[in-house]
Enzyme design. Structure first.
Site, short mmCIF file in Angstrom:
data_model
loop_
_atom_site.label_atom_id
_atom_site.label_comp_id
_atom_site.label_asym_id
_atom_site.label_seq_id
_atom_site.Cartn_x
_atom_site.Cartn_y
_atom_site.Cartn_z
N GLU A 112 16.58 -4.12 -3.00
CA GLU A 112 16.54 -5.11 -4.21
C GLU A 112 17.49 -4.34 -5.29
O GLU A 112 16.91 -3.73 -6.36
CB GLU A 112 15.26 -4.93 -4.77
CG GLU A 112 14.75 -5.47 -5.94
CD GLU A 112 14.84 -7.22 -5.82
OE1 GLU A 112 16.03 -7.70 -5.30
OE2 GLU A 112 14.03 -7.78 -6.68
N GLY A 168 0.80 -1.13 0.03
CA GLY A 168 -0.06 0.10 0.05
C GLY A 168 0.73 1.05 0.17
O GLY A 168 0.85 1.86 1.10
N SER A 204 10.17 5.00 -11.59
CA SER A 204 9.96 5.12 -12.91
C SER A 204 11.21 5.17 -13.52
O SER A 204 12.21 5.98 -12.62
CB SER A 204 8.96 6.12 -13.67
OG SER A 204 9.64 7.45 -13.23
N ASN A 205 11.69 5.23 -14.95
CA ASN A 205 12.97 5.25 -15.30
C ASN A 205 13.41 6.77 -15.14
O ASN A 205 14.79 7.03 -15.03
CB ASN A 205 13.12 4.68 -16.85
CG ASN A 205 13.29 3.07 -16.69
OD1 ASN A 205 12.97 2.36 -15.80
ND2 ASN A 205 13.60 2.59 -18.10
N GLU A 206 12.41 7.66 -15.22
CA GLU A 206 12.71 9.16 -15.14
C GLU A 206 13.01 9.31 -13.66
O GLU A 206 14.27 10.05 -13.26
CB GLU A 206 11.56 9.90 -15.40
CG GLU A 206 11.09 10.12 -16.93
CD GLU A 206 10.83 8.76 -17.48
OE1 GLU A 206 10.21 7.92 -16.72
OE2 GLU A 206 11.28 8.53 -18.63
#
Lengths: 400, 370
Positions: free
Chosen positions: A244, A127, A385-387
């Site tokens: 990770e 969450g 995100s990749n950004e």
């Protein structure tokens, strides 16, 4: 400087490969290989097989079921697990809430939750995201107010993957509105059966139902479900994401996808020959392989640095792995779509595909090619995100 | 699995880095390039004194006893500094060929800085095909005579001795029947010229030129091996050049002000600098891979690794090079600024010993890069 693996590491790899191929049922691994999803029961079955062998949570502290492996061994484990198309132990349990509880939870939390999380007796979901808190996660507004021995939680979470299967959810909630947004967040565990928790499925562009909205309406949970200290939740979330740092590239999965693409391309006609022999197709395939090799070497460099980094501290170079790893996973879905060609068109639900008695339409895996292409667009969006990864690199490595 | 340098390798790296820092400032390099030979004999002697000219030779050959990793360290430093001396021609190609043919009479002279070598192999229509050799070698009695035209001979203008490939038997394109011969450069018809990256090369004509020694009558496997080592070296050199360009670009973005603030504060530019970093790190990974595979005796596995590395480095070099110029703006278009010089060198490296497309096509032909 030496690229070769030791004899012990090679034996370790062989042993794992053998175990994954013999102990985890072929019917489950075949589903993943063909682009289908493991069902809830299959995910549980697979993870329990791994857990019985100590292979569900090897990176956890040894006291809680982990293995005292070197970073290289962990890398080999991930590589073999993914290449064998074994369902990855549920991330929400094994990579996320488990390590946080093991590091910051009370003794009671550890005893109550860890073994059950490792064995997937409890299915956890996440969450974190909210409709107005995506990349800017710290702006989340779901609140938890103290009422005696309880928290009262109000708000809405979204993109909750497999929330429909979950027994528990770990929630980031605002517990102090008077301080900087990162400093007023707490990490709270909520039983999904608590009154006031509502799950609403969201259908994604692949046609599947993988993510959900989760509503909290006057949800009362015991105060002791707080993990660690009040208002330190942001630190735990960062620890969770930093945990990770090498598996993120999912190279073994891309390797398995490429193998499958080759198998199918060898059966498809192109001009007078087969698609696999078409020079243009081969250049594209080899181009992805080269990228994957470069990514794997980069991953090994990051793995080698693990020894000198404290546990849970993110290595900014893992953002390079996330960016390139997601791009390559997405590239494999594009290649598969090219292989399947016009037979990407017929649409069937997962249920129809699994229960099918009729002859499939078109080549093997045709029905999963387009859904996988659609679905895997998420990989460059989730987990930062990749950004956001570029922002991290700009700040942490380039010093902007 | 180990990416750490040994103590000896770290010392080597320190000494070559220091040498480049001391002798290859931008202004120093500019003066060196203006000299008649385009490089500095004083610097060459310094390289010899430090033992760098024998870095890949065994200790009983007067060398340092190093291998691919040591060569990578030198290449990286030379790439950063844009070193102009004929190290690649003499030590990587020349001494590499002598070493692999087992004809080590002259390697001590190379290590001492007393002998310059060049490898005359490429011919006008060979493109990137190493077996395209039309130059012929004819045996009369004990001597071999070489006839043919060799092109793009790196530092062929200044070499004391030339190693030339010539066909002993078979047809153009055959891998069998290519010999390697040592020829004294004195008296050869040589047309030297500068290359785009500020280095030198020559067109060389052989007309019944007497060979001083036969290095091998079955030279192709050796040529292929030395070229693989050379590509590994070039990959590491390119990474050094890219790393320097990237660092320069990031520094510039932090100091250059437009619209009232450092241009590095603009997110759109930060992300482009990050994408350069990603490309640089992928290239660095593959240069390491090439280094570690460069001495592999399995020619098939070695060749695949080298081709894969050349593709990644070529793609990265183009991206990093073009972006370094774009993010700087006009200043990087001038000969007054180092970035443009790195860009020129990277562009030429991409075109040496198989460009990106050629290596990609080669791997596609094999069916896999793995």
């Amino acid at each position: 400087m030496d690229l070769s693996f030791t004899a012990e590491e090679r034996a370790f790899r062989a042993e794992l490969r053998d175990f994954f191929h013999t102990a985890v049922p072929e019917r489950i691994r075949r589903k993943l290989r063909e682009g289908l999803h493991a069902s809830r029961d299959e995910q549980v079955e697979s993870q329990q097989i791994l857990n019985a062998r100590g292979l569900a949570v090897p990176h956890w502290p040894v006291a809680w079921g982990g293995q005292d492996w070197s970073p290289i061994q962990t890398y080999i484990y991930q590589d073999e697990l993914q290449q064998a198309s074994v369902p990855y132990p549920l991330s929400f349990n094994c990579a996320m809430v488990g390590p946080v509880i093991a590091e910051f939870g009370s003794q009671a939390h550890k005893e109550r939750f860890l073994a059950r999380a490792a064995n997937l007796d409890d299915w956890w979901c996440q969450g974190f995201s909210e409709p107005n808190a995506g990349s800017d996660l710290a702006s989340l507004r779901t609140s938890a107010k103290r009422d005696g021995d309880f928290w009262v939680i109000e708000g809405q979470k979204t993109w909750t993957t497999q929330g429909q299967y979950a027994d528990w959810i770990f929630v980031l909630a605002r517990t102090d509105t008077a301080v900087k947004k990162q400093e007023g967040i707490s990490f709270i565990l909520v039983d999904m059966k608590t009154p006031g928790v509502t799950v609403r499925p969201i259908q994604t562009i692949d046609g599947g139902v993988e993510v959900n909205e989760v509503w909290f309406d006057n949800v009362r949970v015991p105060y002791d479900n707080l993990v660690g200290q009040e208002n330190k939740g942001w630190d735990y979330a960062k620890f969770l994401l930093g945990n990770e740092r090498t598996g993120i590239a999912r190279i073994g999965i891309s390797k398995a996808r490429l193998l499958r693409i080759r198998e199918l391309a060898a059966m498809e006609r192109m001009g007078e020959g087969r698609l696999i022999d078409d020079p243009h197709f081969r250049e594209k395939l080899v181009g992805v392989e080269i990228g994957l090799k470069a990514l794997e070497m980069t991953q090994l460099r990051v793995v080698a640095q693990e020894r000198s980094l404290p546990r849970g501290k993110p290595n900014p170079m893992s953002s390079v792995l996330k960016i390139k790893g997601s791009e390559l996973q997405q590239a494999t879905t594009e290649l598969m779509l090219d292989v399947i060609g016009p037979y990407a068109a017929p649409f069937f639900t997962d249920e129809e595909l699994e229960g099918r008695n009729e002859t499939p339409i078109g080549p093997d895996d045709a029905a999963t090619a387009a859904p996988m292409y659609f679905n895997w667009r998420k990989i460059s969006i989730y987990g930062g995100s990749n950004e956001i990864q570029r922002n991290i690199l700009a700040k942490a490595v380039l010093g902007f | 699995m180990d990416f750490d340098l040994t103590d000896d390798q770290r010392m080597l790296k320190d000494s070559v880095d220091r040498l480049v820092a001391d002798t290859y400032g931008f202004e120093q390099r500019k003066q060196i390039l203006k000299s008649p030979e385009g490089w500095s004999r004083d610097n060459w002697q310094r390289l010899a004194d430090l033992g760098l000219l024998g870095v890949n030779l065994s200790e009983d050959q007067g060398g340092f006893g190093g291998g691919p990793v040591e060569m990578m360290l030198v290449a990286d430093a030379f790439g950063r500094g844009l070193v102009a001396e004929p190290f690649f021609a003499t030590c990587v190609l020349g001494a590499g060929l002598l070493r692999h043919t087992g004809q080590v009479d002259h390697v001590a002279a190379v290590a001492a800085g007393e002998l310059l070598l060049a490898f005359a192999h490429h011919e006008r229509h060979a493109r990137y095909d190493l077996s395209h050799v039309t130059t012929s070698a004819l045996q009369t009695g004990d001597t071999w005579e070489i006839t043919g035209e060799k092109s793009l001979v790196l530092h062929g203008d200044c070499a004391d001795k030339i190693i030339v490939s010539a066909r002993v038997s078979g047809a153009v394109g055959d891998e069998a029947g290519i010999g390697l011969f040592l020829v004294n450069a004195a008296g050869l018809a040589r047309r030297g010229y500068p290359t785009q990256d500020g280095l030198r090369a020559a067109e060389i004509t052989f007309e019944a030129t007497k060979a001083e020694a036969v290095l091998s009558l079955d030279g192709f496997p050796i040529i292929s091996r030395v070229v693989d080592e050379a590509v590994a070296f070039l990959c590491a050199e390119a990474v050094g050049a890219m790393a320097d360009m990237h660092a320069t670009t990031v520094d510039y973005m932090k100091t250059r002000k437009q619209f009232g603030r450092a241009i590095g504060e603009f997110q759109v530019l930060q992300h482009r600098a990050v994408d350069m970093l990603v490309q640089l790190e992928l290239a660095r990974s593959m240069a390491l891979y090439a280094t570690m595979m460069a001495s592999d005796d399995d020619a098939g596995a070695r060749g695949k690794a080298i081709s894969a590395a050349k593709v990644q480095v070529g793609q990265s070099a183009r991206h990093v090079g073009q972006e370094a110029i774009q993010l700087h703006g006009g200043i990087a278009m001038t000969m007054e600024y180092k970035v443009g010089h790195h860009f020129k060198r990277l562009t030429m490296i991409e075109k040496m010993f198989g460009d990106t497309e050629t290596h990609l096509r080669r791997l596609a032909g094999l069916g896999t890069a793995f």
